[in-house]
Scaffold this motif. Structure first.
Motif, PDB file in Angstrom:
ATOM      1  N   MET A   1       0.844  -1.176   0.000  1.00  0.00           N
ATOM      2  CA  MET A   1       0.000   0.000   0.000  1.00  0.00           C
ATOM      3  C   MET A   1       0.888   1.238   0.000  1.00  0.00           C
ATOM      4  O   MET A   1       1.883   1.298   0.703  1.00  0.00           O
ATOM      5  CB  MET A   1      -0.894  -0.035   1.236  1.00  0.00           C
ATOM      6  N   SER A   2       0.519   2.225  -0.755  1.00  0.00           N
ATOM      7  CA  SER A   2       1.354   3.417  -0.850  1.00  0.00           C
ATOM      8  C   SER A   2       1.185   4.306   0.384  1.00  0.00           C
ATOM      9  O   SER A   2       0.230   4.181   1.148  1.00  0.00           O
ATOM     10  CB  SER A   2       0.986   4.204  -2.109  1.00  0.00           C
ATOM     11  N   LYS A   3       2.130   5.211   0.545  1.00  0.00           N
ATOM     12  CA  LYS A   3       2.081   6.134   1.682  1.00  0.00           C
ATOM     13  C   LYS A   3       0.838   7.014   1.602  1.00  0.00           C
ATOM     14  O   LYS A   3       0.232   7.334   2.619  1.00  0.00           O
ATOM     15  CB  LYS A   3       3.333   6.999   1.709  1.00  0.00           C
ATOM     16  N   LYS A   4       0.494   7.382   0.380  1.00  0.00           N
ATOM     17  CA  LYS A   4      -0.681   8.222   0.175  1.00  0.00           C
ATOM     18  C   LYS A   4      -1.932   7.504   0.674  1.00  0.00           C
ATOM     19  O   LYS A   4      -2.758   8.093   1.381  1.00  0.00           O
ATOM     20  CB  LYS A   4      -0.814   8.563  -1.312  1.00  0.00           C
ATOM     21  N   ILE A   5      -2.052   6.244   0.342  1.00  0.00           N
ATOM     22  CA  ILE A   5      -3.214   5.471   0.782  1.00  0.00           C
ATOM     23  C   ILE A   5      -3.193   5.313   2.295  1.00  0.00           C
ATOM     24  O   ILE A   5      -4.234   5.422   2.954  1.00  0.00           O
ATOM     25  CB  ILE A   5      -3.264   4.106   0.061  1.00  0.00           C
ATOM     26  N   ASP A   6      -2.005   5.082   2.848  1.00  0.00           N
ATOM     27  CA  ASP A   6      -1.892   4.962   4.301  1.00  0.00           C
ATOM     28  C   ASP A   6      -2.348   6.241   5.000  1.00  0.00           C
ATOM     29  O   ASP A   6      -3.053   6.188   6.011  1.00  0.00           O
ATOM     30  CB  ASP A   6      -0.452   4.649   4.705  1.00  0.00           C
ATOM     31  N   ARG A   7      -1.952   7.380   4.451  1.00  0.00           N
ATOM     32  CA  ARG A   7      -2.357   8.662   5.043  1.00  0.00           C
ATOM     33  C   ARG A   7      -3.870   8.843   4.942  1.00  0.00           C
ATOM     34  O   ARG A   7      -4.514   9.268   5.906  1.00  0.00           O
ATOM     35  CB  ARG A   7      -1.627   9.819   4.363  1.00  0.00           C
ATOM     36  N   PHE A   8      -4.427   8.536   3.784  1.00  0.00           N
ATOM     37  CA  PHE A   8      -5.877   8.668   3.629  1.00  0.00           C
ATOM     38  C   PHE A   8      -6.620   7.699   4.544  1.00  0.00           C
ATOM     39  O   PHE A   8      -7.674   8.040   5.087  1.00  0.00           O
ATOM     40  CB  PHE A   8      -6.307   8.460   2.176  1.00  0.00           C
ATOM     41  N   GLN A   9      -6.067   6.517   4.733  1.00  0.00           N
ATOM     42  CA  GLN A   9      -6.708   5.547   5.642  1.00  0.00           C
ATOM     43  C   GLN A   9      -6.688   6.070   7.071  1.00  0.00           C
ATOM     44  O   GLN A   9      -7.672   5.946   7.794  1.00  0.00           O
ATOM     45  CB  GLN A   9      -6.006   4.185   5.564  1.00  0.00           C
ATOM     46  N   LEU A  10      -5.588   6.683   7.464  1.00  0.00           N
ATOM     47  CA  LEU A  10      -5.503   7.275   8.796  1.00  0.00           C
ATOM     48  C   LEU A  10      -6.532   8.397   8.950  1.00  0.00           C
ATOM     49  O   LEU A  10      -7.240   8.477   9.963  1.00  0.00           O
ATOM     50  CB  LEU A  10      -4.090   7.810   9.049  1.00  0.00           C
ATOM     51  N   LEU A  11      -6.631   9.251   7.944  1.00  0.00           N
ATOM     52  CA  LEU A  11      -7.618  10.338   7.986  1.00  0.00           C
ATOM     53  C   LEU A  11      -9.042   9.794   8.030  1.00  0.00           C
ATOM     54  O   LEU A  11      -9.902  10.331   8.737  1.00  0.00           O
ATOM     55  CB  LEU A  11      -7.443  11.257   6.775  1.00  0.00           C
ATOM     56  N   LEU A  12      -9.279   8.731   7.282  1.00  0.00           N
ATOM     57  CA  LEU A  12     -10.603   8.116   7.298  1.00  0.00           C
ATOM     58  C   LEU A  12     -10.902   7.536   8.677  1.00  0.00           C
ATOM     59  O   LEU A  12     -12.021   7.683   9.186  1.00  0.00           O
ATOM     60  CB  LEU A  12     -10.711   7.028   6.218  1.00  0.00           C
ATOM     61  N   ASP A  13      -9.925   6.899   9.294  1.00  0.00           N
ATOM     62  CA  ASP A  13     -10.124   6.345  10.632  1.00  0.00           C
ATOM     63  C   ASP A  13     -10.446   7.453  11.642  1.00  0.00           C
ATOM     64  O   ASP A  13     -11.334   7.289  12.490  1.00  0.00           O
ATOM     65  CB  ASP A  13      -8.882   5.571  11.088  1.00  0.00           C
TER      66      ASP A  13
END
Length: 147
Positions: A1-13
């Protein structure tokens, strides 16, 4: 998973936690309004019943002390009813504010979900493109068997 997706997942959480918290507060506010409404209905019903008792007692004859007692109690119930009406208005105003914040939290959560979905889709397209390039390169480097 890319860093961008990880950041968006964190924001979504984080948005999900905020949304759940606002849903909890919304439920509590709705419950307070319902309780205030029920309390007000009970007080008005009690006041009406007591006034009817006063009228019946007045028909059968009351002393001036009895009249004053009834009137003082009716006055106290009326004051309590007014306080309950004010509490209901305050609870309704708080509910309106919580609803506004809840709607904002829901919109933010949906926006974060869309951004995450978009990032995942972009990553998937990028991965597919890389895979296709690798397949194209391999097909160019392999020799045909008939030569």
């Amino acid at each position: 998973m890319s860093k961008k997706i990880d950041r968006f997942q964190l924001l979504l959480d984080l948005a999900e936690r905020k949304r759940k918290e606002m849903e909890r507060l919304l439920g509590e506010s709705q419950q307070r309004v319902a309780q205030a409404e029920a309390g007000l209905r009970q007080l008005k019903q009690y006041q009406l019943e007591y006034q009817q008792q006063f009228q019946q007692a007045g028909r059968s004859g009351l002393s001036s002390g009895g009249i004053q007692t009834y009137q003082a109690f009716i006055s106290k119930v009326s004051a309590t009813t007014l306080q309950q009406e004010q509490a209901l208005k305050q609870s309704q105003a708080q509910l309106e504010q919580v609803e506004i914040h809840w709607r904002q939290a829901m919109a933010h959560h949906k926006a974060m979900q869309k951004l995450l979905d978009k990032a995942v889709d972009e990553q998937r397209k990028l991965d597919d493109k890389r895979l296709q390039q690798e397949l194209d390169e391999r097909s160019q480097h392999t020799r045909p068997n008939f030569i």
